[in-house]
Write an enzyme that holds these catalytic residues in place. Structure first.
Site, PDB file in Angstrom:
ATOM      1  N   HIS A 197       0.811  -1.216   0.000  1.00  0.00           N
ATOM      2  CA  HIS A 197       0.000   0.000   0.000  1.00  0.00           C
ATOM      3  C   HIS A 197       0.846   1.269   0.000  1.00  0.00           C
ATOM      4  O   HIS A 197       0.412   2.303  -0.488  1.00  0.00           O
ATOM      5  CB  HIS A 197      -1.004  -0.031   1.152  1.00  0.00           C
ATOM      6  CG  HIS A 197      -2.181  -0.878   0.820  1.00  0.00           C
ATOM      7  ND1 HIS A 197      -2.289  -2.185   1.232  1.00  0.00           N
ATOM      8  CD2 HIS A 197      -3.248  -0.623   0.050  1.00  0.00           C
ATOM      9  CE1 HIS A 197      -3.395  -2.692   0.735  1.00  0.00           C
ATOM     10  NE2 HIS A 197      -4.005  -1.769   0.028  1.00  0.00           N
ATOM     11  N   GLU A 442     -11.042 -11.002  -6.593  1.00  0.00           N
ATOM     12  CA  GLU A 442      -9.651 -10.990  -6.113  1.00  0.00           C
ATOM     13  C   GLU A 442      -9.282 -12.278  -5.383  1.00  0.00           C
ATOM     14  O   GLU A 442      -8.244 -12.354  -4.742  1.00  0.00           O
ATOM     15  CB  GLU A 442      -9.330  -9.743  -5.273  1.00  0.00           C
ATOM     16  CG  GLU A 442     -10.380  -9.301  -4.336  1.00  0.00           C
ATOM     17  CD  GLU A 442     -10.086  -7.993  -3.604  1.00  0.00           C
ATOM     18  OE1 GLU A 442      -9.031  -7.375  -3.780  1.00  0.00           O
ATOM     19  OE2 GLU A 442     -10.966  -7.609  -2.813  1.00  0.00           O
ATOM     20  N   ASP A 466      -4.531  -8.634  -5.086  1.00  0.00           N
ATOM     21  CA  ASP A 466      -4.854  -9.781  -4.238  1.00  0.00           C
ATOM     22  C   ASP A 466      -5.059 -11.049  -5.062  1.00  0.00           C
ATOM     23  O   ASP A 466      -4.661 -12.132  -4.636  1.00  0.00           O
ATOM     24  CB  ASP A 466      -6.102  -9.480  -3.389  1.00  0.00           C
ATOM     25  CG  ASP A 466      -5.727  -8.682  -2.142  1.00  0.00           C
ATOM     26  OD1 ASP A 466      -4.719  -9.037  -1.506  1.00  0.00           O
ATOM     27  OD2 ASP A 466      -6.421  -7.709  -1.832  1.00  0.00           O
ATOM     28  N   CYS A 513      -9.087  -3.030 -11.403  1.00  0.00           N
ATOM     29  CA  CYS A 513      -8.647  -1.904 -10.569  1.00  0.00           C
ATOM     30  C   CYS A 513      -7.359  -2.216  -9.811  1.00  0.00           C
ATOM     31  O   CYS A 513      -6.879  -1.382  -9.055  1.00  0.00           O
ATOM     32  CB  CYS A 513      -9.756  -1.469  -9.617  1.00  0.00           C
ATOM     33  SG  CYS A 513     -10.222  -2.736  -8.446  1.00  0.00           S
TER      34      CYS A 513
HETATM   35  C1  PEP Z   1      -6.427  -5.433  -5.377  1.00  0.00           C
HETATM   36  O1  PEP Z   1      -6.335  -6.341  -4.542  1.00  0.00           O
HETATM   37  O2  PEP Z   1      -5.983  -5.514  -6.542  1.00  0.00           O
HETATM   38  C2  PEP Z   1      -7.073  -4.155  -5.014  1.00  0.00           C
HETATM   39  C3  PEP Z   1      -7.349  -3.242  -5.922  1.00  0.00           C
HETATM   40  O3  PEP Z   1      -7.344  -3.950  -3.691  1.00  0.00           O
HETATM   41  P1  PEP Z   1      -6.224  -3.513  -2.602  1.00  0.00           P
HETATM   42  O4  PEP Z   1      -4.954  -3.240  -3.349  1.00  0.00           O
HETATM   43  O5  PEP Z   1      -6.751  -2.296  -1.905  1.00  0.00           O
HETATM   44  O6  PEP Z   1      -6.161  -4.707  -1.731  1.00  0.00           O
HETATM   45 MG    MG Z   2      -7.451  -6.187  -2.685  1.00  0.00          MG
END
Ligand code: PEP
Ligand code: MG
Length: 552
Positions: A197, A442, A466, A513
């Protein structure tokens, strides 16, 4: 800050973004207490108590300044944490404990250590989640007190005026939220991966980062450095020649970037359509209200992922329905009729929030997170759903559930959503009675069950970060596995194609995404699968739009 010159070294890491920046390094140390330096020497109690009083005054001023800064940069809810820090510093029991320690002959530093230990153990031992979280705050306050005592405040960001390259072993999302972003030229983390993140945040802020560089000697704190995200290197204490070569590269980059930017800006308000005639919506991933304007000024057709958990991070208590409602409706209004997909709370794994009081887990990424928490704690889920529903009266909002593994989770969520609607009807509150409803793909289970899931929802959005970690059994935070992930996108692409076929058969749409959506070498594959939407961090919006227009 260290004044002596440290040896010239070049470190390798994984670059996030392609920019190059030069600047001074600034190490970010966590609020851990140093080891007590207990000795048998007895100190003058009156003198140590007087030192402590001076340090307490200094620390109180510092905390007040932190509160003011947080208030203007992250808002009142998040700033409250510093009010609590101020109160802890003035706590009578804590002050008594400090005085007792000095009377017993401890030096001021050991008194802070001893009193804090006693105080935080007492708070943690009360078996109350809220008070246990205060124990961590107590340690943070003690760290600041120790710094005031030592006069070494070089790590306090609030003293900084000139931008710097931030160096940390790793950063948690809540720590990142608290950073003064205008001062950060780039991030360097010892650990982390391009999918962590911190890296996602760096991308969203459009600042270059280098992750997984391994530990850097803290003696380099304050030294000059060259961060090259394009080449994945960090040059410590560069030579004159290295600096001048680097500056030439930066100038060349700037010229190319300007030209490219002009070309991409010319495409900005035109639909992204492949040469074969397939339209793709180019959406933005955002984590707060402030990013909406940047998304729109970079031509976003909508918001494909609002990481709503960021409204829960950086505060020390659950946001109320009103707070959430205000934030969501503000976004809905600002988007002027364009779609915003709000992902419901995705907390757990690497996104930990002390006041949630979640249990420690052996494998948090495989643990109690996201929709699992929301279904187990309906009150929490309902607060968020009611806020989203009420905000649908002010603009075009869609609801998206994270981490789905079964049809049952979707049905349970729909039932809770229906209950929220009934409540709001009884309260005469306005909302859209048929909000668009989708899920994230995911987990491998959601791909295998995509037919059944497609019959339940309006859209899918693939979270490749994920999906990749669960498919390849490769922890997204583990730098040693970054290459394995880079080399094995094929299984993920095939899964996306399977999900796309299913949702299209049921008349729904599909977006991506996760970070793969911004990988320009994959845009053609996504176009071939008839993906309807790509949602990327703001700095990538124009590049992806340009790439789509070049696809067959
Ligand atoms: C993902 O897992 O690709 C996603 C967009 O969610 P995050 O990165 O917030 O887990
Ligand atoms: Mg995710």
């Amino acid at each position: 800050m260290k004044t002596e010159k440290q040896p010239n070294r070049i470190l390798n890491g994984v670059g996030v973004g392609t920019r190059r920046v030069s600047g001074r390094l600034k190490f970010f140390f966590r609020g851990e207490l140093s080891q007590p330096h207990k000795t048998n020497i007895s100190h003058d109690g009156a003198q140590e108590w007087s030192r402590l009083q001076t340090a307490l005054r200094k620390t109180a001023e510092k905390i007040k300044a932190l509160y003011e800064r947080a208030l203007s940069s992250v808002g009142e809810d998040a700033a409250q944490i510093f009010e609590i820090h101020g109160m802890l510093l003035e706590d009578e029991d804590f002050l008594d404990a400090l005085r007792e320690e000095t009377e017993r002959g401890s030096c001021a530093e050991d008194a802070v250590e001893g009193a804090t230990q006693r105080f935080s153990e007492m708070l943690s031992g009360l078996g109350d989640d809220y008070l246990s979280a205060r124990a961590a705050d107590m340690r943070d306050v003690a760290r600041q007190l120790q710094q005031s005592l030592s006069g070494n405040e070089s790590n306090e960001h609030d003293r900084e005026k000139t931008p710097f390259i931030l160096v940390a072993d790793d950063l948690s999302p809540s720590e990142t939220v608290m950073l003064e972003k205008s001062l950060i030229l780039g991030f360097v983390t010892f650990r982390g991966t391009p999918n962590s993140h911190t890296a996602i945040l760096a991308r969203a802020m459009g600042i270059p980062a280098l992750v997984s560089v391994g530990a850097i000697d803290p003696l380099y704190d304050g030294s000059p450095a060259l961060l090259d995200a394009a080449e994945g290197t960090l040059t410590l204490s560069p030579t004159e020649e290295q600096t001048s070569v680097f500056a030439d590269k930066q100038k060349k980059d700037d010229r190319i970037a300007e030209e490219h930017d002009r070309y991409l800006r010319s495409l900005m308000n035109k639909p992204a359509v492949t040469r074969g005639g397939h339209r793709m919506l180019i959406y933005a991933n955002i984590g707060n209200v402030e990013e909406v304007d940047a998304a729109l000024s970079n031509g976003a057709d909508g918001i494909g992922l609002l990481r709503s958990e960021f409204l829960y991070l950086g505060t020390d208590d659950y946001p109320t329905e009103e707070t959430l409602f205000r934030a969501y409706s503000d976004i809905a209004v600002r988007m002027q009729g364009k779609r915003t997909v709000i992902r419901t709370l995705d907390i757990g794994a690497d996104k930990r929030i002390p006041y949630f009081g979640l249990p420690e887990e052996e494998n948090p990424a495989l643990g109690f997170r996201a929709i699992r928490i929301c279904l187990a704690r309906e009150d929490l889920f309902k607060t968020q759903l009611r806020a989203i529903l009420r905000a649908t009266a002010h603009g075009r909002l869609s609801i998206m559930l994270p981490m789905i593994v079964s049809v049952d989770e979707v049905r349970q969520s729909k039932r809770i959503l229906e209950e929220c609607m009934q409540e709001l009807r009884r309260e005469n509150k306005r909302f859209d009675p048929k909000p668009e409803f989708g899920i994230m793909i995911e987990t491998p289970a959601s791909v295998i069950m995509c037919e059944e899931l497609a019959s339940e929802v309006d859209f899918f959005s693939v979270g490749t970060n994920d999906l990749m970690q669960y498919t390849l059994a490769a922890d997204r935070q583990n730098p040693a596995l970054a290459r394995l992930c880079e080399e094995n996108t094929e299984p993920i692409l095939r899964m996306i194609a399977t999900a796309a076929d299913a949702i299209h058969r049921f008349g729904g749409w599909i977006g991506i995404c996760g970070e793969l959506a911004a990988e320009l070498h994959l845009t053609q594959r996504f176009a071939d699968m008839q993906i309807d939407e790509l949602s990327v961090s703001v700095p990538y919006l124009l590049g992806v739009r340009g790439k789509v227009t070049e696809c067959r």
